[in-house]
Design an enzyme around this catalytic site. Structure first.
Site, PDB file in Angstrom:
ATOM      1  CD  GLN A   1      44.487  26.942  34.752  1.00 24.62           C
ATOM      2  OE1 GLN A   1      45.199  26.026  34.445  1.00 24.62           O
ATOM      3  NE2 GLN A   1      43.097  27.189  34.338  1.00 24.62           N
TER       4      GLN A   1
ATOM      5  NE  ARG B   1      35.373  31.144  35.862  1.00 24.14           N
ATOM      6  CZ  ARG B   1      36.435  30.426  35.826  1.00 24.14           C
ATOM      7  NH1 ARG B   1      37.242  31.028  34.809  1.00 24.14           N
ATOM      8  NH2 ARG B   1      36.734  29.564  36.262  1.00 24.14           N
TER       9      ARG B   1
ATOM     10  CG  HIS C   1      42.089  35.193  31.261  1.00 27.74           C
ATOM     11  ND1 HIS C   1      41.075  34.973  30.909  1.00 27.74           N
ATOM     12  CD2 HIS C   1      42.569  33.727  31.548  1.00 27.74           C
ATOM     13  CE1 HIS C   1      40.490  33.749  30.794  1.00 27.74           C
ATOM     14  NE2 HIS C   1      41.535  33.073  31.348  1.00 27.74           N
TER      15      HIS C   1
ATOM     16  CG  ASP D   1      42.455  26.106  26.104  1.00 26.39           C
ATOM     17  OD1 ASP D   1      43.007  27.307  25.964  1.00 26.39           O
ATOM     18  OD2 ASP D   1      42.235  25.663  27.083  1.00 26.39           O
TER      19      ASP D   1
ATOM     20  CD  GLU E   1      43.025  34.190  27.843  1.00 22.13           C
ATOM     21  OE1 GLU E   1      44.172  33.918  28.701  1.00 22.13           O
ATOM     22  OE2 GLU E   1      42.182  33.383  27.811  1.00 22.13           O
TER      23      GLU E   1
ATOM     24  NE  ARG F   1      43.811  32.969  38.319  1.00 18.43           N
ATOM     25  CZ  ARG F   1      42.999  31.884  37.640  1.00 18.43           C
ATOM     26  NH1 ARG F   1      42.131  32.590  36.904  1.00 18.43           N
ATOM     27  NH2 ARG F   1      43.351  30.779  37.758  1.00 18.43           N
TER      28      ARG F   1
HETATM   29  C1  BG6 Z   1      42.395  30.098  29.562  1.00 15.58           C
HETATM   30  C2  BG6 Z   1      43.114  28.646  29.426  1.00 15.58           C
HETATM   31  O1  BG6 Z   1      43.292  31.228  29.432  1.00 15.58           O
HETATM   32  O2  BG6 Z   1      41.849  30.325  30.927  1.00 15.58           O
HETATM   33  C3  BG6 Z   1      42.068  27.738  29.385  1.00 15.58           C
HETATM   34  O3  BG6 Z   1      43.642  28.619  28.143  1.00 15.58           O
HETATM   35  C4  BG6 Z   1      41.456  27.610  31.030  1.00 15.58           C
HETATM   36  O4  BG6 Z   1      42.697  26.596  29.479  1.00 15.58           O
HETATM   37  C5  BG6 Z   1      40.945  29.394  31.152  1.00 15.58           C
HETATM   38  O5  BG6 Z   1      40.343  27.016  31.201  1.00 15.58           O
HETATM   39  C6  BG6 Z   1      40.166  29.478  32.596  1.00 15.58           C
HETATM   40  O6  BG6 Z   1      41.040  29.331  33.339  1.00 15.58           O
HETATM   41  P1  BG6 Z   1      40.683  29.509  35.063  1.00 15.58           P
HETATM   42  O7  BG6 Z   1      41.865  29.101  35.853  1.00 15.58           O
HETATM   43  O8  BG6 Z   1      40.380  30.948  35.213  1.00 15.58           O
HETATM   44  O9  BG6 Z   1      39.507  28.636  35.225  1.00 15.58           O
END
Ligand code: BG6
Length: 277
Positions: A78, A59, A153, A196, A253, A83
């Site tokens: 997602q 994170r 990101h 966002d 990002e 990653r």
């Molecule tokens: C961002 C998205 O890029 O990543 C958000 O626009 C998302 O919607 C955020 O909450 C974090 O994503 P994750 O999967 O790392 O919790």
């Protein structure tokens, strides 16, 4: 100079140091989680509650989102699977004392084909010098074409979210992902609520001003930019996130997202690049 380091749980990363900068890059995700110029502060934010374990993304730092940015494609996790995939080290090149290049690679395998049926090579090159430059090169090794969206990101470490201003996205159209509405950016960006947004046609330079600190972000061959901060409520619900974490980072990002996807035919390659200085 570089060293490969291993945590007790087996999580490996590479530590790079030269005369002008240092960096730490995890093999999982080709995920850079520290970059510092000599005598300067850390560029990247990492949550103190982040896991450093195989199977869950760090994170913070700069997760590589690939072969998808976001969650529009429900057949993939997602932000894709890169990653949490373990990359191999191709080489470390240190031609002089001021530039070290770390080249990591992910190749399709039986594991990746369970998630995404294509043969591919994903190369990530980190150029560690008095700027940080990262290249992401996708090669289609399949006989069929495939589609990718992708992102660097980046989580940037801030003095405080209330001190920052983001320039370079003025007048750009964006998708406000919180309400799923197209809007247009008026003026520079300050953040005092959940944000966002996916900016489109955004291929110019972006400036993150944090008090007297100024960061320039320049990308090549990508024209989407996501600006994200979860703010209070979402922050308290996220995995690996400090409750008050939203105060000390913003994500900007550099990406190809939503309609700004890339189609790659058999044997074709596509490269995007970002630099921070
Ligand atoms: C961002 C998205 O890029 O990543 C958000 O626009 C998302 O919607 C955020 O909450 C974090 O994503 P994750 O999967 O790392 O919790």
């Amino acid at each position: 100079m570089y060293k490969i380091k291993k945590l007790e749980n087996g999580f490996e990363y590479i530590e790079v140091k030269n005369d002008v900068a240092s960096a730490k890059i995890a093999f999982q995700g080709a995920h850079i989680f520290s970059y510092k110029r000599s005598n300067k502060e850390e560029l990247l934010w990492v949550s103190s509650l982040s896991a450093f374990t195989l199977g869950s993304a760090i994170r913070g730092g700069i997760p590589i989102c690939w072969p998808r940015f976001g969650n529009l494609d429900k057949s993939l996790p997602q932000h894709g699977f890169a990653r949490t995939a373990v990359f191999e080290l191709v080489e470390v090149i240190a031609d002089n004392n001021t530039l070290t290049t770390v080249h990591l690679r992910l190749k399709s395998s039986n594991e990746t084909k369970k998630l995404w049926a294509y043969a591919f090579t994903l190369d990530i090159l980190f150029h560690i010098s008095n700027e940080l430059k990262i290249e992401m090169i996708t090669t289609n090794n399949d006989t069929k074409e495939f589609l990718i969206t992708q992102a660097f990101h980046a989580y940037f470490k801030l003095s405080d979210i209330k001190n920052i201003e983001i320039f370079g996205l003025e007048n750009k159209p964006f998708l406000d992902s919180l309400v799923n509405e197209e809007k247009v950016q008026k003026g520079s960006i300050r953040i005092n609520e959940e944000v966002d947004r996916i900016y489109q046609k955004a291929n110019g330079k972006i400036i993150l001003q944090d008090l007297e600190k100024r960061l320039e972000i320049q990308s090549k061959h990508s024209s989407s930019v996501i600006v994200w901060n979860p703010w209070i409520k979402k922050c308290s619900q996220m995995s690996g996130m400090e409750k008050e974490g939203y105060k000390s980072f913003v994500c900007i990002e550099s990406a190809n997202a939503v309609d700004d996807f890339v189609m790659l035919g058999a044997n074709e390659s596509f490269s995007i690049e970002v630099s921070y200085n």
